[in-house]
Write a protein that holds these residues in place. Structure first.
Motif, short mmCIF file in Angstrom:
data_model
loop_
_atom_site.label_atom_id
_atom_site.label_comp_id
_atom_site.label_asym_id
_atom_site.label_seq_id
_atom_site.Cartn_x
_atom_site.Cartn_y
_atom_site.Cartn_z
N ASN A 72 -2.02 5.67 -4.87
CA ASN A 72 -0.64 5.53 -5.04
C ASN A 72 0.24 6.01 -3.75
N PRO A 73 1.05 5.21 -3.30
CA PRO A 73 1.80 5.56 -2.16
C PRO A 73 2.97 6.45 -2.57
N TRP B 126 10.35 9.64 1.30
CA TRP B 126 9.53 8.48 1.79
C TRP B 126 9.48 8.43 3.51
N ARG C 190 6.71 10.92 3.34
CA ARG C 190 5.48 10.52 3.12
C ARG C 190 4.87 9.29 4.04
N ARG C 191 5.72 8.46 4.77
CA ARG C 191 5.31 7.53 5.84
C ARG C 191 4.68 8.25 6.99
N LEU D 232 1.21 9.31 6.10
CA LEU D 232 0.40 8.20 6.05
C LEU D 232 0.17 7.74 7.67
N PHE E 63 -5.65 6.03 1.91
CA PHE E 63 -4.69 4.99 1.76
C PHE E 63 -5.43 3.71 1.73
N HIS F 149 -1.94 -1.63 1.88
CA HIS F 149 -0.85 -1.50 1.40
C HIS F 149 0.12 -0.47 1.75
N SER F 150 -0.71 0.56 2.15
CA SER F 150 0.10 1.98 2.60
C SER F 150 0.41 1.35 4.12
N ALA G 79 3.38 -0.58 4.03
CA ALA G 79 4.57 0.00 3.39
C ALA G 79 5.26 1.08 4.27
N ALA H 236 2.07 -3.38 -2.02
CA ALA H 236 3.13 -2.83 -0.97
C ALA H 236 4.29 -3.07 -1.31
N VAL I 176 7.00 -0.64 -2.83
CA VAL I 176 7.36 0.42 -2.02
C VAL I 176 8.99 -0.09 -1.49
#
Ligand code: MCU
Length: 407
Positions: free
Chosen positions: A61-62, A77, A80-81, A84, A292, A295-296, A299, A329, A332
């Motif tokens: 889950n992103p 976000w 979160r980025r 990642l 991850f 898709h992460s 995103a 992806a 997001v």
């Protein structure tokens, strides 16, 4: 307009930023400050480099931070980025260094329509030069300068990619050492960042550094995706037929193989080439431990625009995996309220890396809207012509999150 003739003074990279002063041919200095993706990640949003108890056979889950808190806002976000970025560098790609201690840039117009941008980097006693060429259209640039497409091609001088023997070989490793953990794709990303640094300080090139796209096909499409993910100054990311290791997800490619298709998987890719770090080989036999998937990675580009193209005729590219991965992806961009900044087109009927005219309207729409400032162009494109033969794409099997609306 001026030419940069040398470096007056550079401060080695600091937390979150690199600072240097560049000297021009009139004796003036120009200061250079730039964000460093890797250091930003540490300062913006701390995360351990590894999450030893992580275990998820579905797509992660992103919208959940590493400590389990939900991602609720646009600022979340960004954080979160950054997490990642740290995780993907630790597990998969190797570490992306910041800028070199100093740079020397020389812009040389070699004809009406061509120029060379020679970039010499100096770092801890080592130096290296690379010199991409720039092709200019005829006519006058828009007021804020030309948009630019950085196209990866067959020249892998920055980091070789023939086979395993390419590990640590190339200009990047001349600068950072053959044992740098950075994979070839990270080395290319670093090169893209230096091109942008150089252009930001070369106004006579008349290039609008806010309008830079990155593209490439196949292995170079994987590279273009990674550059877009790690370099926030890339305004538009266009991976073409990048397949596994690109806009496909490791977990989905394995599933596709388990369903009987001969597709490229993580276990194969770490044997084949040096696109990923040596560390990544420790995880490819148990993908559930990866916090991850790709898709992460894709995103990380959001909310910036991206459109990827895939080819249904080549099973090796793992077409179901790309479709499913980009569907995941896409949530997001949806959460950020910009679903039409993310496109996906998957068609067949053409050789690998050939460009069918039928796709041009979608590409031109992304160019017109995001590089040429035509805000009203429609960029809602997300479709596949794939016939999912024996393989079944069932989103509920892989995507177990509800897409939030990030305020
Ligand atoms: C799709 O990209 C790669 C693929 O990952 C490799 O397995 C294959 O050997 O080469 C493809 C490619 O780069 O083709 C030009």
């Amino acid at each position: 307009s001026f030419s940069l003739v040398g470096l007056a003074r550079a401060r080695p990279s600091e937390q979150g930023e690199f600072a240097a002063e560049l000297l021009d041919d009139t004796g003036r200095t120009h200061s250079l400050h730039m964000p460093v993706a890797t250091r930003d990640a540490e300062s913006l949003c701390p995360t351990p480099a590894h999450l030893p108890t992580f275990n998820n056979s579905k797509l992660p889950n992103p919208f959940i931070f590493d400590d389990g808190r939900p991602v609720r806002t646009v600022a979340d976000w960004d954080c979160r980025r950054a997490q990642l970025s740290t995780l993907i560098q630790s597990y998969e790609s190797g570490l992306l260094p910041g800028p070199p201690q100093s740079m020397f840039v020389h812009f040389n117009k070699t004809g009406n329509a061509t120029a060379t941008l020679s970039i010499t980097s100096y770092h801890q006693g080592a130096s290296m030069t690379f010199a991409p060429t720039i092709a200019f259209p005829s006519g006058n640039p828009p007021r804020s300068g030309w948009p630019l497409v950085i196209a990866y091609d067959g020249n892998s001088d920055m980091a070789q990619q023939n086979d395993q023997s390419s590990r640590g070989v190339g200009l990047f490793y001349d600068l950072f050492g053959a044992n740098a953990s950075a994979s070839s794709m990270v080395a290319w990303t670093w090169g893209v960042s230096r091109i942008i640094d150089a252009l930001e300080r070369t106004p006579q090139a008349q290039i609008n550094t806010n309008k830079i796209a990155v593209t490439g096909c196949s292995r170079n499409g994987k590279g273009a995706l990674m550059a877009g993910a790690f370099e926030p100054r890339v305004a538009l990311t266009i991976p073409q037929e990048s397949g596994s290791g690109g806009d496909a997800c490791w977990r989905l490619s394995l599933y596709e193989q388990d369903q009987g298709s001969v597709v490229q998987t993580a276990t194969e890719i770490v044997q084949e080439n040096v696109w990923f770090s040596t560390d990544f080989a420790n995880y490819v036999n148990d993908l559930s431990v990866l916090p991850f998937d790709h898709h992460s990675l894709a995103a990380m580009i959001a909310p910036r625009p991206m459109i990827s193209y895939e080819n249904t005729d080549f099973v090796w590219l793992s077409p179901l995996s790309s479709f499913g991965c980009m569907s995941a992806a896409h949530t997001v961009w949806e959460a950020l309220g910009v679903a039409d900044h993310h496109g996906f087109e998957q068609v067949g009927g053409h050789p690998h890396c050939a460009w069918p005219d039928s796709l041009s309207p979608t590409l031109n729409a992304f160019f017109n809207r995001f590089l040429l400032d035509q805000p009203h162009v429609n960029t809602t494109f997300f479709q596949s012509n794939m016939v999912f033969n024996n393989v079944t794409w069932n989103p509920e099997q892989w995507i177990d999150w509800k897409t939030p609306r990030l305020a």
